[in-house]
Motif scaffolding. Sequence first.
Motif, PDB file in Angstrom:
ATOM      1  N   MET A   1      14.730 -20.154  18.501  1.00 23.12           N
ATOM      2  CA  MET A   1      14.126 -19.231  17.523  1.00 23.12           C
ATOM      3  C   MET A   1      15.213 -18.556  16.675  1.00 23.12           C
ATOM      4  SD  MET A   1      10.992 -19.013  17.030  1.00 23.12           S
ATOM      5  CE  MET A   1      10.201 -20.331  17.947  1.00 23.12           C
ATOM      6  N   LEU A  88      -1.835   0.534  10.387  1.00 16.11           N
ATOM      7  CA  LEU A  88      -2.407  -0.780  10.101  1.00 16.11           C
ATOM      8  C   LEU A  88      -3.402  -0.702   8.956  1.00 16.11           C
ATOM      9  CD1 LEU A  88      -2.790  -2.052  13.751  1.00 16.11           C
ATOM     10  CD2 LEU A  88      -1.243  -2.929  12.012  1.00 16.11           C
ATOM     11  N   GLN A 106      11.734  -8.584  19.533  1.00 17.46           N
ATOM     12  CA  GLN A 106      12.119  -9.838  18.886  1.00 17.46           C
ATOM     13  C   GLN A 106      10.874 -10.609  18.462  1.00 17.46           C
ATOM     14  OE1 GLN A 106      15.433 -10.991  18.437  1.00 17.46           O
ATOM     15  NE2 GLN A 106      14.391 -12.457  17.124  1.00 17.46           N
ATOM     16  N   GLN A 107       9.913 -10.615  19.389  1.00 20.86           N
ATOM     17  CA  GLN A 107       8.666 -11.330  19.151  1.00 20.86           C
ATOM     18  C   GLN A 107       7.892 -10.716  17.980  1.00 20.86           C
ATOM     19  OE1 GLN A 107       5.596 -11.363  22.342  1.00 20.86           O
ATOM     20  NE2 GLN A 107       6.510 -13.340  22.800  1.00 20.86           N
ATOM     21  N   GLU A 110       9.438 -11.722  14.775  1.00 19.80           N
ATOM     22  CA  GLU A 110       9.170 -13.122  14.462  1.00 19.80           C
ATOM     23  C   GLU A 110       7.749 -13.320  13.949  1.00 19.80           C
ATOM     24  OE1 GLU A 110      10.073 -15.369  17.913  1.00 19.80           O
ATOM     25  OE2 GLU A 110      12.223 -14.943  17.749  1.00 19.80           O
ATOM     26  N   VAL A 111       6.819 -12.715  14.657  1.00 25.50           N
ATOM     27  CA  VAL A 111       5.422 -12.855  14.263  1.00 25.50           C
ATOM     28  C   VAL A 111       5.203 -12.315  12.854  1.00 25.50           C
ATOM     29  CG1 VAL A 111       3.093 -12.006  14.712  1.00 25.50           C
ATOM     30  CG2 VAL A 111       4.490 -12.853  16.590  1.00 25.50           C
ATOM     31  N   GLY A 115       4.455 -14.045   8.709  1.00 26.85           N
ATOM     32  CA  GLY A 115       3.312 -13.744   7.866  1.00 26.85           C
ATOM     33  C   GLY A 115       2.083 -13.284   8.640  1.00 26.85           C
ATOM     34  N   GLU A 116       2.242 -13.102   9.944  1.00 28.50           N
ATOM     35  CA  GLU A 116       1.086 -12.677  10.726  1.00 28.50           C
ATOM     36  C   GLU A 116       1.155 -11.186  11.018  1.00 28.50           C
ATOM     37  OE1 GLU A 116      -1.529 -14.253  11.384  1.00 28.50           O
ATOM     38  OE2 GLU A 116      -1.010 -16.318  10.925  1.00 28.50           O
ATOM     39  N   VAL A 117       0.158 -10.711  11.720  1.00 25.07           N
ATOM     40  CA  VAL A 117       0.092  -9.294  12.066  1.00 25.07           C
ATOM     41  C   VAL A 117       0.244  -9.148  13.568  1.00 25.07           C
ATOM     42  CG1 VAL A 117      -1.382  -7.252  12.098  1.00 25.07           C
ATOM     43  CG2 VAL A 117      -1.407  -8.775  10.126  1.00 25.07           C
ATOM     44  N   TRP A 118       1.018  -8.169  13.990  1.00 29.47           N
ATOM     45  CA  TRP A 118       1.217  -7.958  15.414  1.00 29.47           C
ATOM     46  C   TRP A 118       0.553  -6.654  15.849  1.00 29.47           C
ATOM     47  CZ3 TRP A 118       2.649  -5.114  19.487  1.00 29.47           C
ATOM     48  CH2 TRP A 118       2.993  -5.799  20.666  1.00 29.47           C
ATOM     49  N   VAL A 119      -0.262  -6.766  16.889  1.00 28.05           N
ATOM     50  CA  VAL A 119      -0.935  -5.581  17.415  1.00 28.05           C
ATOM     51  C   VAL A 119      -0.848  -5.592  18.929  1.00 28.05           C
ATOM     52  CG1 VAL A 119      -3.148  -4.434  17.677  1.00 28.05           C
ATOM     53  CG2 VAL A 119      -2.556  -5.480  15.506  1.00 28.05           C
ATOM     54  N   GLY A 120      -0.524  -4.462  19.488  1.00 27.63           N
ATOM     55  CA  GLY A 120      -0.399  -4.357  20.941  1.00 27.63           C
ATOM     56  C   GLY A 120      -1.744  -4.424  21.638  1.00 27.63           C
ATOM     57  N   ARG A 121      -1.661  -4.552  22.945  1.00 29.74           N
ATOM     58  CA  ARG A 121      -2.851  -4.752  23.748  1.00 29.74           C
ATOM     59  C   ARG A 121      -3.881  -3.644  23.609  1.00 29.74           C
ATOM     60  NH1 ARG A 121      -0.466  -5.898  29.360  1.00 29.74           N
ATOM     61  NH2 ARG A 121       1.115  -4.923  28.062  1.00 29.74           N
ATOM     62  N   MET A 124      -5.468  -3.379  20.313  1.00 24.22           N
ATOM     63  CA  MET A 124      -6.301  -4.559  20.104  1.00 24.22           C
ATOM     64  C   MET A 124      -7.659  -4.384  20.788  1.00 24.22           C
ATOM     65  SD  MET A 124      -6.086  -7.349  18.543  1.00 24.22           S
ATOM     66  CE  MET A 124      -7.745  -7.940  18.258  1.00 24.22           C
TER      67      MET A 124
ATOM     68  N   GLN B 107       4.667 -19.622  18.888  1.00 24.94           N
ATOM     69  CA  GLN B 107       4.668 -18.165  18.850  1.00 24.94           C
ATOM     70  C   GLN B 107       3.446 -17.584  19.565  1.00 24.94           C
ATOM     71  OE1 GLN B 107       4.389 -16.150  14.921  1.00 24.94           O
ATOM     72  NE2 GLN B 107       6.603 -16.039  15.162  1.00 24.94           N
ATOM     73  N   GLU B 116       0.502 -10.030  25.667  1.00 23.89           N
ATOM     74  CA  GLU B 116      -0.108  -9.419  24.498  1.00 23.89           C
ATOM     75  C   GLU B 116      -1.248 -10.283  23.975  1.00 23.89           C
ATOM     76  OE1 GLU B 116       0.344  -6.540  23.311  1.00 23.89           O
ATOM     77  OE2 GLU B 116       2.142  -5.893  24.356  1.00 23.89           O
ATOM     78  N   ARG B 121      -4.236 -13.488  10.739  1.00 25.64           N
ATOM     79  CA  ARG B 121      -4.321 -12.533   9.651  1.00 25.64           C
ATOM     80  C   ARG B 121      -5.736 -12.185   9.236  1.00 25.64           C
ATOM     81  NH1 ARG B 121      -0.565 -15.035   5.328  1.00 25.64           N
ATOM     82  NH2 ARG B 121      -1.087 -16.630   6.856  1.00 25.64           N
ATOM     83  N   LEU B 128      -9.827  -4.632  11.226  1.00 24.43           N
ATOM     84  CA  LEU B 128      -9.427  -3.344  10.673  1.00 24.43           C
ATOM     85  C   LEU B 128     -10.498  -2.779   9.762  1.00 24.43           C
ATOM     86  CD1 LEU B 128      -5.670  -3.981   9.973  1.00 24.43           C
ATOM     87  CD2 LEU B 128      -6.657  -2.336  11.556  1.00 24.43           C
TER      88      LEU B 128
END
Lengths: 204, 204
Positions: A1, A88, A106-107, A110-111, A115-121, A124, B107, B116, B121, B128
């Motif tokens: 990566m 968000l 790091q993850q 990368e996410v 171009g994606e969206v990262w949301v924690g547990r 979510m 990923q 997680e 997207r 949201l």
Amino acid sequence: MSRHAFSILTDDEALFSRFRTLASSSTIHRLQGCKAIDELPAHGLIVLDTSGHDLRSQPEPFWQRCCQQHRIVVVSSTPSDDEGLAWLELGAAGYCHAYAAEETLQQVLEVVAGGEVWVGRSLMTRLLKGIGAHRSQSSRSWTEALTEREREVARRAADAESNLVIAQALGITERTVKSHLTAIFEKLGISDRLQLALKVHGIR
Amino acid sequence: MSRHAFSILTDDEALFSRFRTLASSSTIHRLQGCKAIDELPAHGLIVLDTSGHDLRSQPEPFWQRCCQQHRIVVVSSTPSDDEGLAWLELGAAGYCHAYAAEETLQQVLEVVAGGEVWVGRSLMTRLLKGIGAHRSQSSRSWTEALTEREREVARRAADAESNLVIAQALGITERTVKSHLTAIFEKLGISDRLQLALKVHGIR
DNA sequence: ATCCATCTAGTACCTGAGTACGATACGGCG
DNA sequence: CGCCGTATCGTACTCAGGTACTAGATGGAT
């Protein structure tokens, strides 16, 4: 990566050090003040630390614009679902604990860079609840242990009605309401009506 | 970045080949029929392909149980927000296009293996929006009247923390917490922390 | 220099909430 | 019949929560 280039805005030296280990020194860029964001080329990856006073110095529209022009990851040393939700909704692409494990950070980078969206547990979970079976899933669990009368009392107590009000509404004494509540607390493994409210309304 | 062990259930040979390149041959395991899931050790990583007829042969509760016992990533060759939403509500930890870029799939597996949840997207946007409708008028309104410190206290009180706990967490005295709460109640036109909780969490 | 908002805090007080330890009554069930 | 779950109610107690009144320390704004 591969490691991604990104900018970071923070007052926290310890936090900056952590992020420096995530990127080679040539690809991390520290921002001096939030105004510096405007100087950056569009669509770049930017990490914002909510504990910095710079964040609060700017109004919502400013950050909304930032989120449109860049990929924003917001990190907080005191994260909460509400704060995350707010960011968000402004358009941030990620929200997480500033001192999460390095692998996690790091993850996230990368996410988001992808171009994606990262949301924690936990956040979510909440988003999912907001959409659909808000009632059907959570309300099924707390009700089944209780009797019909207890459910009635629980609903009202969770709705911020006082014991006296509940008593009058049900045509019983305040003492009886207390009895029911004690039984309710015992069955649900909680100790007061606020926790009951969180259960009844599907939060926790 | 390490490659994670996972199981996969699919009828699609081409899809299987794709996933095989994501893992060393020793760490990927192909499931023969959905019943084989029950044989797996708990908390493992499993990829499900929705185009397989095995998926539709089982009722919702079966998959709900699977999602509780394992980390489920659902992939679809004809993905839709509705399908994704349905799986996430069942408890799936990820949902994406079966023929997404290999880096993306990699990923997704990493994120989910890390405990997680992965959401794309377009689905994320929808989640949201769904919550924003309820929340923006209520959750945004309660915050704006309060100072930053008051918001912090309000969040914690609404989360059923006692005054003492809040005080210790913020490094101030219980008395000061009470002061903040009194100010909060006055500003929001309420009289106790239960009503505050309902406001903060978007009910009333 | 002054004013105002904010954060902090002390003492004293009142009250609702929850608990402890009871009691009575009613209906179903083996 | 006795046993048990459910619903009802008493008295008395402790305690967290909230109020009243007050006030020092900042720091920014006019």
